[in-house]
Design a protein around this motif. Structure first.
Motif, short mmCIF file in Angstrom:
data_model
loop_
_atom_site.label_atom_id
_atom_site.label_comp_id
_atom_site.label_asym_id
_atom_site.label_seq_id
_atom_site.Cartn_x
_atom_site.Cartn_y
_atom_site.Cartn_z
N PHE A 1 0.84 -1.20 0.00
CA PHE A 1 0.00 0.00 0.00
C PHE A 1 0.87 1.25 0.00
N ARG A 2 1.94 1.25 0.79
CA ARG A 2 2.86 2.40 0.81
C ARG A 2 3.46 2.64 -0.58
N ASP A 3 3.85 1.55 -1.24
CA ASP A 3 4.46 1.69 -2.58
C ASP A 3 3.46 2.28 -3.57
N VAL A 4 2.20 1.80 -3.51
CA VAL A 4 1.17 2.32 -4.42
C VAL A 4 0.91 3.80 -4.14
N VAL A 5 0.86 4.16 -2.86
CA VAL A 5 0.63 5.56 -2.49
C VAL A 5 1.73 6.44 -3.07
N GLU A 6 2.99 6.06 -2.87
CA GLU A 6 4.11 6.88 -3.35
C GLU A 6 4.08 7.03 -4.87
N LYS A 7 3.68 5.97 -5.56
CA LYS A 7 3.62 6.03 -7.02
C LYS A 7 2.49 6.95 -7.49
N LYS A 8 1.33 6.85 -6.84
CA LYS A 8 0.17 7.63 -7.27
C LYS A 8 0.28 9.10 -6.87
N MET A 9 1.12 9.42 -5.91
CA MET A 9 1.23 10.81 -5.49
C MET A 9 1.89 11.69 -6.55
N ASP A 10 2.39 11.06 -7.63
CA ASP A 10 2.91 11.85 -8.74
C ASP A 10 1.80 12.72 -9.34
N GLU B 1 -8.56 -1.05 0.37
CA GLU B 1 -7.85 0.21 0.51
C GLU B 1 -7.41 0.81 -0.82
N PHE B 2 -7.20 -0.04 -1.83
CA PHE B 2 -6.69 0.46 -3.10
C PHE B 2 -7.77 1.21 -3.90
N SER B 3 -8.98 0.66 -3.91
CA SER B 3 -10.07 1.37 -4.59
C SER B 3 -10.46 2.62 -3.83
N ALA B 4 -10.40 2.57 -2.49
CA ALA B 4 -10.67 3.76 -1.68
C ALA B 4 -9.64 4.84 -1.97
N LEU B 5 -8.39 4.44 -2.13
CA LEU B 5 -7.32 5.39 -2.46
C LEU B 5 -7.58 6.05 -3.81
N ASP B 6 -7.97 5.25 -4.80
CA ASP B 6 -8.23 5.79 -6.14
C ASP B 6 -9.37 6.80 -6.11
N MET B 7 -10.45 6.48 -5.39
CA MET B 7 -11.60 7.39 -5.34
C MET B 7 -11.24 8.68 -4.61
N ALA B 8 -10.51 8.56 -3.50
CA ALA B 8 -10.11 9.75 -2.76
C ALA B 8 -9.16 10.61 -3.58
N LEU B 9 -8.27 9.96 -4.34
CA LEU B 9 -7.32 10.70 -5.15
C LEU B 9 -8.01 11.43 -6.29
N ASP B 10 -9.05 10.83 -6.86
CA ASP B 10 -9.82 11.52 -7.90
C ASP B 10 -10.45 12.80 -7.35
N LYS B 11 -11.03 12.72 -6.15
CA LYS B 11 -11.63 13.90 -5.54
C LYS B 11 -10.56 14.95 -5.24
N LEU B 12 -9.41 14.47 -4.75
CA LEU B 12 -8.33 15.38 -4.37
C LEU B 12 -7.79 16.13 -5.59
N THR B 13 -7.54 15.43 -6.67
CA THR B 13 -6.97 16.08 -7.85
C THR B 13 -7.96 17.09 -8.44
N LEU B 14 -9.25 16.79 -8.35
CA LEU B 14 -10.25 17.76 -8.83
C LEU B 14 -10.18 19.05 -8.02
N ARG B 15 -10.05 18.92 -6.70
CA ARG B 15 -9.98 20.11 -5.85
C ARG B 15 -8.66 20.84 -6.04
N LEU B 16 -7.58 20.10 -6.29
CA LEU B 16 -6.29 20.75 -6.55
C LEU B 16 -6.34 21.53 -7.86
N ARG B 17 -7.03 20.99 -8.87
CA ARG B 17 -7.16 21.72 -10.14
C ARG B 17 -7.96 23.00 -9.94
N ARG B 18 -9.01 22.92 -9.11
CA ARG B 18 -9.79 24.12 -8.84
C ARG B 18 -8.93 25.17 -8.15
N THR B 19 -8.07 24.73 -7.25
CA THR B 19 -7.17 25.66 -6.56
C THR B 19 -6.21 26.30 -7.54
#
Length: 221
Positions: free
Chosen positions: A16-25, A76-94
């Motif tokens: 899970f840590r490895d997937v998180v670090e990769k997706k944080m790009d 946890e992996f699908s939850a991470l993907d869904m949360a990351l989708d929401k996060l990137t949308l809000r970051l784009r708005r910012t």
């Protein structure tokens, strides 16, 4: 960018840590000024909630801006993907908002009322066991300090915390509410100096509550 991964009621596996670090790009691509991202994985032990047993909360700190998102799923992996989708949308708005020179708003630290892991340097105020709602609000708190009191033998826990926030307009408060992903946002209205709350009603409809005393209202007339 610093990546901090913690678990509540669960152990964090290396995969899970490895997937998180990769997706944080995806985060650094949208917000290159992001200094820290906090990932909190929570396991819900109730078998009736198996479909949402894993909850992932993401918090990004970029300068004075804080952006949050969370999602729940069966793993946890699908939850991470869904949360990351929401996060990137809000970051784009910012990011897009910063490009809007017609507004020229400054980034303001939002008052986050959600369940977020407190920073390591956050100070907790130790209270004598008084087990009453009054004990939760009796002491003076400094910025960032918090206190929790359990009410008698009940499962009710009252938590009180002092946040410092710059006064802002209603439009800015709505924007900050979107960033942290809540249905409401507490702020001080810079036009009236009143404690206020904006909240989401339905669709694109929002509401605003303002609080004042009868004495102040009478004095303004």
């Amino acid at each position: 960018m610093e990546i901090v991964v913690t678990g509540r009621h669960t152990q964090i596996k290396q995969r899970f840590r490895d997937v998180v670090e990769k997706k944080m790009d995806r985060v650094t691509a949208i917000a290159p000024d992001a200094q820290r991202v906090q990932v909190v994985l929570t396991h819900e032990g109730n078998p009736r909630q198996a479909d949402t047993a894993k909850r992932v909360e993401l918090t990004v700190i970029a300068g004075r801006t804080v952006v949050r998102a969370e999602a729940s799923s069966a793993d946890e992996f699908s939850a991470l993907d869904m949360a990351l989708d929401k996060l990137t949308l809000r970051l784009r708005r910012t990011r897009d908002r910063r490009k809007d020179h017609r507004r020229g708003y400054e980034s303001i630290v939002p008052v986050d009322l959600g369940a977020v892991e407190p920073p390591a340097d956050e100070t907790s105020v130790e209270e004598e066991p008084n087990n009453s709602p009054q004990a939760a609000v009796a002491s003076d708190l400094g910025p960032g300090e918090s206190v929790e009191v359990q009410v008698g033998d009940t499962p009710i826990v009252i938590r009180r915390k002092l946040h410092i926030a710059e006064p802002m307009s209603i439009d800015e408060a709505l924007y900050q509410m979107e960033l942290i992903g809540h249905d409401f946002f507490l702020f001080v209205n810079k036009d009236t100096n009143r404690p206020s709350v904006v909240y989401h009603r339905h669709g694109w409809s929002y509401g605003v509550f303002e609080i004042d005393t009868p004495e102040n209202v009478a004095a303004d007339k």
